[in-house]
Every structure is written in C-alpha cells, then in structure tokens.
Design a protein around this motif. Structure first.
Motif, mmCIF file in Angstrom:
data_model
loop_
_atom_site.group_PDB
_atom_site.id
_atom_site.type_symbol
_atom_site.label_atom_id
_atom_site.label_comp_id
_atom_site.label_asym_id
_atom_site.label_seq_id
_atom_site.Cartn_x
_atom_site.Cartn_y
_atom_site.Cartn_z
ATOM 1 N N ASP A 58 59.641 52.903 77.856
ATOM 2 C CA ASP A 58 59.798 52.239 78.948
ATOM 3 C C ASP A 58 59.263 50.861 79.300
ATOM 4 O O ASP A 58 59.960 50.024 79.831
ATOM 5 C CB ASP A 58 59.120 53.375 80.135
ATOM 6 N N LEU A 59 58.262 50.466 78.677
ATOM 7 C CA LEU A 59 57.443 49.341 78.778
ATOM 8 C C LEU A 59 58.174 48.243 77.999
ATOM 9 O O LEU A 59 58.459 47.139 78.513
ATOM 10 C CB LEU A 59 56.204 49.455 77.981
ATOM 11 N N LEU A 60 58.780 48.751 76.882
ATOM 12 C CA LEU A 60 59.619 47.803 76.146
ATOM 13 C C LEU A 60 60.892 47.275 76.917
ATOM 14 O O LEU A 60 61.357 46.192 77.180
ATOM 15 C CB LEU A 60 60.101 48.217 74.655
ATOM 16 N N GLU A 61 61.632 48.379 77.661
ATOM 17 C CA GLU A 61 62.630 47.906 78.231
ATOM 18 C C GLU A 61 62.292 47.547 79.510
ATOM 19 O O GLU A 61 63.139 46.259 79.895
ATOM 20 C CB GLU A 61 63.268 49.458 78.935
ATOM 21 N N ASN A 62 61.223 47.379 80.035
ATOM 22 C CA ASN A 62 60.707 46.618 81.448
ATOM 23 C C ASN A 62 60.693 45.074 80.964
ATOM 24 O O ASN A 62 60.891 44.330 81.690
ATOM 25 C CB ASN A 62 59.504 47.254 81.872
ATOM 26 N N LEU A 95 51.242 49.424 71.494
ATOM 27 C CA LEU A 95 52.366 50.474 71.630
ATOM 28 C C LEU A 95 51.914 51.533 70.984
ATOM 29 O O LEU A 95 51.119 51.435 69.891
ATOM 30 C CB LEU A 95 53.490 49.967 71.085
ATOM 31 N N VAL A 96 52.064 52.986 71.389
ATOM 32 C CA VAL A 96 51.861 54.201 70.666
ATOM 33 C C VAL A 96 53.311 54.445 69.671
ATOM 34 O O VAL A 96 54.200 54.606 70.218
ATOM 35 C CB VAL A 96 51.662 55.305 71.473
ATOM 36 N N ASP A 121 54.760 62.179 78.169
ATOM 37 C CA ASP A 121 53.296 61.682 77.542
ATOM 38 C C ASP A 121 53.417 60.559 76.850
ATOM 39 O O ASP A 121 54.401 60.146 76.067
ATOM 40 C CB ASP A 121 52.898 63.146 76.707
ATOM 41 N N ARG A 122 52.079 60.012 76.609
ATOM 42 C CA ARG A 122 51.910 58.702 75.656
ATOM 43 C C ARG A 122 51.724 59.441 74.207
ATOM 44 O O ARG A 122 50.487 59.001 73.685
ATOM 45 C CB ARG A 122 50.931 57.715 75.946
ATOM 46 N N GLU A 137 52.171 46.480 68.579
ATOM 47 C CA GLU A 137 51.758 45.886 69.586
ATOM 48 C C GLU A 137 52.925 44.933 69.770
ATOM 49 O O GLU A 137 53.627 44.299 69.139
ATOM 50 C CB GLU A 137 50.182 45.130 69.686
ATOM 51 N N VAL A 138 53.033 44.619 71.347
ATOM 52 C CA VAL A 138 53.770 43.704 71.629
ATOM 53 C C VAL A 138 52.918 42.322 71.335
ATOM 54 O O VAL A 138 51.774 42.044 71.942
ATOM 55 C CB VAL A 138 54.063 44.039 73.169
ATOM 56 N N ILE A 139 53.228 41.168 70.784
ATOM 57 C CA ILE A 139 52.856 40.062 70.739
ATOM 58 C C ILE A 139 53.073 39.154 71.918
ATOM 59 O O ILE A 139 52.143 38.412 72.503
ATOM 60 C CB ILE A 139 53.127 39.368 69.191
#
Length: 470
Positions: free
Chosen positions: A233-237, A116-117, A205-206, A107-109
């Motif tokens: 993608d989420l981490l990059e953003n 996160l998966v 896909d997730r 998970e992102v803290i």
C-alpha cells in the motif's frame, strides 16, 4: 457453539431409506453405518488431533524441506505413528534440490525514505552483497506485465500490486498466485533487475508471505521478494504522487546441495483385502517463517487422529488405510510425485484418497471423483456427515495437492472442503502458529475424515481407481 448431532438410530434409519437408483441396494451395511456414526461422535467428544499438532509445532516447529527441521520432522513422524499404534510404519525416500533464505531487507531511498518488510520467494537468486537499487515500475497484475512493451522495465525493479480476494473456498488464490510463480521471469523479459510483489494473502498485517516461484528456462534469473500488504500500500501511495520511487533491496538467498528426505507412512492393515487401501494424508514440511500449524500441521493431526480412532475398533476394517505424511509439498509436490512414481503399478489397489491441506476451518462440503455407479455409496457417506454440517457438492473433486500426481495416474479422490475464509491471512507467514487453530473445528474435521476413511475401507465395491479416472 457446540456441534449438534442426531441419535445414531435415527441416522441409520434414514440411511437405509435413501433414494438410490433402481435395482441398487445400499452399499454399506447397517453395522458399518452405525460404527461410522459412533466413530464420528467419538471424534467430536475428543481425539488426539490437537495434541498431535501441538507436539509437531512445539517439538519440531519450522520444517522447510532440506533443513535440520525437515530431518527432525521425519524422525518425529515415524515415532508418532508408532506411538499411535499403527500396524506398519515405514519411510520412502524423496530427493530434491535445496534453497536457503539468508538476509532479506528493503527500503525506499527516495522520494520518502522508509523501511519495507519483505521476504524472499522460494528459490529466488540473491542480489549482490551491496544489494540492488533501482526505480520502481508498477503493474496492476501479471497480465499487465506480460502485455507491456519489451523494454517497459529496463533497468528497474518491477512491482506487481495485484490483491488476492478473500473467499470461503480459497478461489482467490489461483488468480493472484500467478504473479508469484511467473512474475520474475516475465519481469526479466521486460529488462527488469528485480521484482517485488504484493504478498499473496488476504491479511493486512505487516508480515510478508513467502512461497515458491519458478524461473523460466533460458531467461535471466532476477531476485524476487514479496512485500507485506501495508508496505505494498505504501509503495502504491508513493507512486500515486507522480514522483519517481527508488527502492533498495538485499536478498542473500542461495541454492544448496541435493537432499534426501522421506515420505512417512503408517498403515492400518486390512482384515480381508490388505493389499487394497485408502489414503488419507497431509504434508509434513512447512515454510520456515512460522511453525506450520495450519500449513499443514493441522492436516497431520486430523488424519493421524482419525486413523487412531479406527485403530481403537475391536476389528480392523476390510481394507487397509494408509496415513501418508508427504515430504516437500511446498517446493513442488515432490513427495506426492515420488509416491506416485513408486506406486505407479499399484493404482488399482488404491480404493480412494483424500488430503487435508487447507488449515483447520470446519469442513462444509464434500466432493467426490468416482465412477457413476459408486455415487449411491457416496451419498450414504454424506448422510453420516450431515450432522457435522457437511453437504455433498459435486463429482469433480481434486483430492488435494499431493494427490495430483496419483490422480493423473487414475485414482479416485475425495475433497473434504474446509472453510478457508481466513486461511490466507496466515498462509506462508510467521503468523502460522498453533494459536490460530480452533480445537472444536479441528475435531469436526477429524470426525469427517474418520467417516470417510472407515467407510471407504469397508466399501464392497470400488470407486473407479485405475479404470476411468484420467
């Protein structure tokens, strides 16, 4: 759309008028070519290929090396080959270290808490029970990580964001998968505490893609996992916003004891030269996330069904045909290496070989690796495959992963190239399941393999095994 094929008589006429080299005659008789075409058409009308894959994925399911599923798969393979009527069925031992997955969460803290998966990479070490929490440091690819300063990841979790390119021939896999294979040790050299990579796949896909990684000798082992594409993608953003991103990850994987599995082998015994044989095969193991339908249940179904069609002939082919269900391909071609070692003195008796290990997409090209004198016979073989939409490629075939060790010992090989445009959408994920297989495409594969196996077993010459292939 149904496959269309030409009348057998027309095919045979074309085959006998091929433009072969001067003073050379066609390598196959009209009768052999006619039988190969008939076998092809039988395969297109229906064989046991889909039934075999359905049986494996339903009755066994996931079969990661060293697990109870592995043992069940070996038992299934022996029973299935006997049921199909092979002349001989046996097993050969394959021993290797084992690994168990365990818990895997992330998970992102901060700065934007979100789950996160992830999935652990094969043979990753575990984090502590409390998990690992650290700041993320991002790299475009493995090359960028290797070129970074020695302290570039000190006390951090490395994130490699490289993306795999989609390609019909799967050529995007090689450049991308290096991050999975070597990323952990390269990150550790830069002081990292752990590593996350964008999954080596082409889907959105997730679901995360697992796969094997290797630790470099003498380098600290750090936990390694793959992120699903949307989470990468989420981490990059988040990183793009210029704020420090902190992630917590927990991996409970651990290594286990050594385990002995088996290569499962079925033979159609040749009528004239039984000691000489053709290999067709696939690997029996899978990763643990899906049911291994595409990787490599499809290959098991294709090659076993092709052999079953040949078993239905009134007379056995001149040479033997072996269907090999290789053990533990996923964790380092272990079954392929074991077979090559066990049969190292038998190389000249292996006429040629091909492995099906790229899903169930239609075959569009066939490549060979034979001595030049055998190329006219290859071209004849391809003529029988042309109604399947298959063209000849080149004489630089690889043969398939499990055949790499045998290829190194000098065997001739063929590569029946499948359309892998969407193969890496499912590769090593929970989504590798039976519904991804198109029965019509599977039948086309079986038709190509039955041509290859039958004509190779009937070939009066040799393709070069043991003499020039190095």
């Amino acid at each position: 759309m149904k496959l269309k094929y030409f009348p057998i008589a027309i095919i045979v006429t074309c085959l006998t008028t091929l433009d072969v080299a001067a003073n050379q005659t066609p390598s196959f008789s009209k009768k052999d070519l006619k039988i190969a075409a008939e076998l092809r058409d039988q395969a297109l009308e229906g064989s046991k290929d889909y039934e075999i894959v359905e049986s494996l994925t339903t009755e066994v399911g996931p079969r990661m090396a060293g697990t109870p599923g592995d043992a069940a798969a070996v038992k299934w393979g022996v029973a299935k080959l006997k049921e199909l009527g092979f002349d001989k069925v046996w097993t050969e031992p394959v021993t290797f270290p084992t690994w168990k997955r365990g818990v895997e969460t992330a998970e992102v803290i901060a700065p934007y808490p979100q789950p996160l998966v992830i999935t652990a990479l094969g043979f990753s070490v575990a984090t502590s029970e409390e998990g690992l929490t650290a700041e993320i440091v991002q790299f475009d690819d493995l090359d960028a990580l290797e070129k970074a300063p020695d302290n570039a990841a000190e006390g951090k979790i490395v994130f490699i964001r490289n993306r795999m390119e989609r390609a019909r021939d799967g050529s995007g896999y090689g450049p991308a998968v290096a991050a999975r294979g070597s990323g952990a040790s390269e990150a550790a050299k830069k002081g990292a505490l752990g590593i996350l990579i964008r999954s080596i796949g082409t889907d959105t896909d997730r679901m995360a893609h697992t796969g094997m990684m290797r630790y470099e000798e003498g380098i600290e082992k750090i936990p390694a996992a793959a992120l699903s594409a949307p989470d990468a993608d989420l981490l990059e953003n988040m990183i793009r916003r210029g704020k420090s991103v902190t992630v917590s990850m927990t991996i409970g994987a651990k290594s286990g004891d050594a385990y002995t599995s088996h290569n499962v082998i079925g033979e159609i015994t040749g009528s004239e030269k039984p000691e000489e044989y053709v290999i067709i095969g696939a690997h029996l193991d899978s990763w643990d996330l899906g049911t291994g339908a595409l990787d490599d249940g499809a290959g098991i179904g294709i090659t076993a069904a092709a052999a079953k069609l040949i078993l239905g002939l009134p007379q056995r082919p001149k040479r033997s045909i072996r269907v090999i269900m290789f053990a533990n391909e996923e964790q380092g071609l272990v079954g392929g290496k074991a077979y090559a070692d066990a049969h190292k003195d038998d190389v000249q008796n292996i006429i040629t070989a091909a492995e099906s290990d790229f899903g169930a997409g239609k075959i569009w090209r066939i490549d060979s690796k034979v001595k030049p004198e055998a190329l006219p016979a290859v071209k004849q073989m391809v003529e029988v495959m042309k109604p399947l939409g298959i063209a000849y490629g080149n004489n630089e075939a690889g043969g398939g992963p499990d055949l790499i060790p045998l290829r190194g010992k000098g065997i001739s090989v063929f590569s029946l190239r499948q359309d892998g445009t969407d193969y890496f959408d499912y590769h090593h994920t929970p989504n590798d399941t039976l519904d991804k297989i198109d029965p019509e495409a599977l039948r086309q594969n079986t038709a190509a393999y039955v041509i290859f196996a039958y004509l190779s077993a009937q070939f009066d010459g040799d393709f070069g095994s043991g003499f020039h292939q190095k």
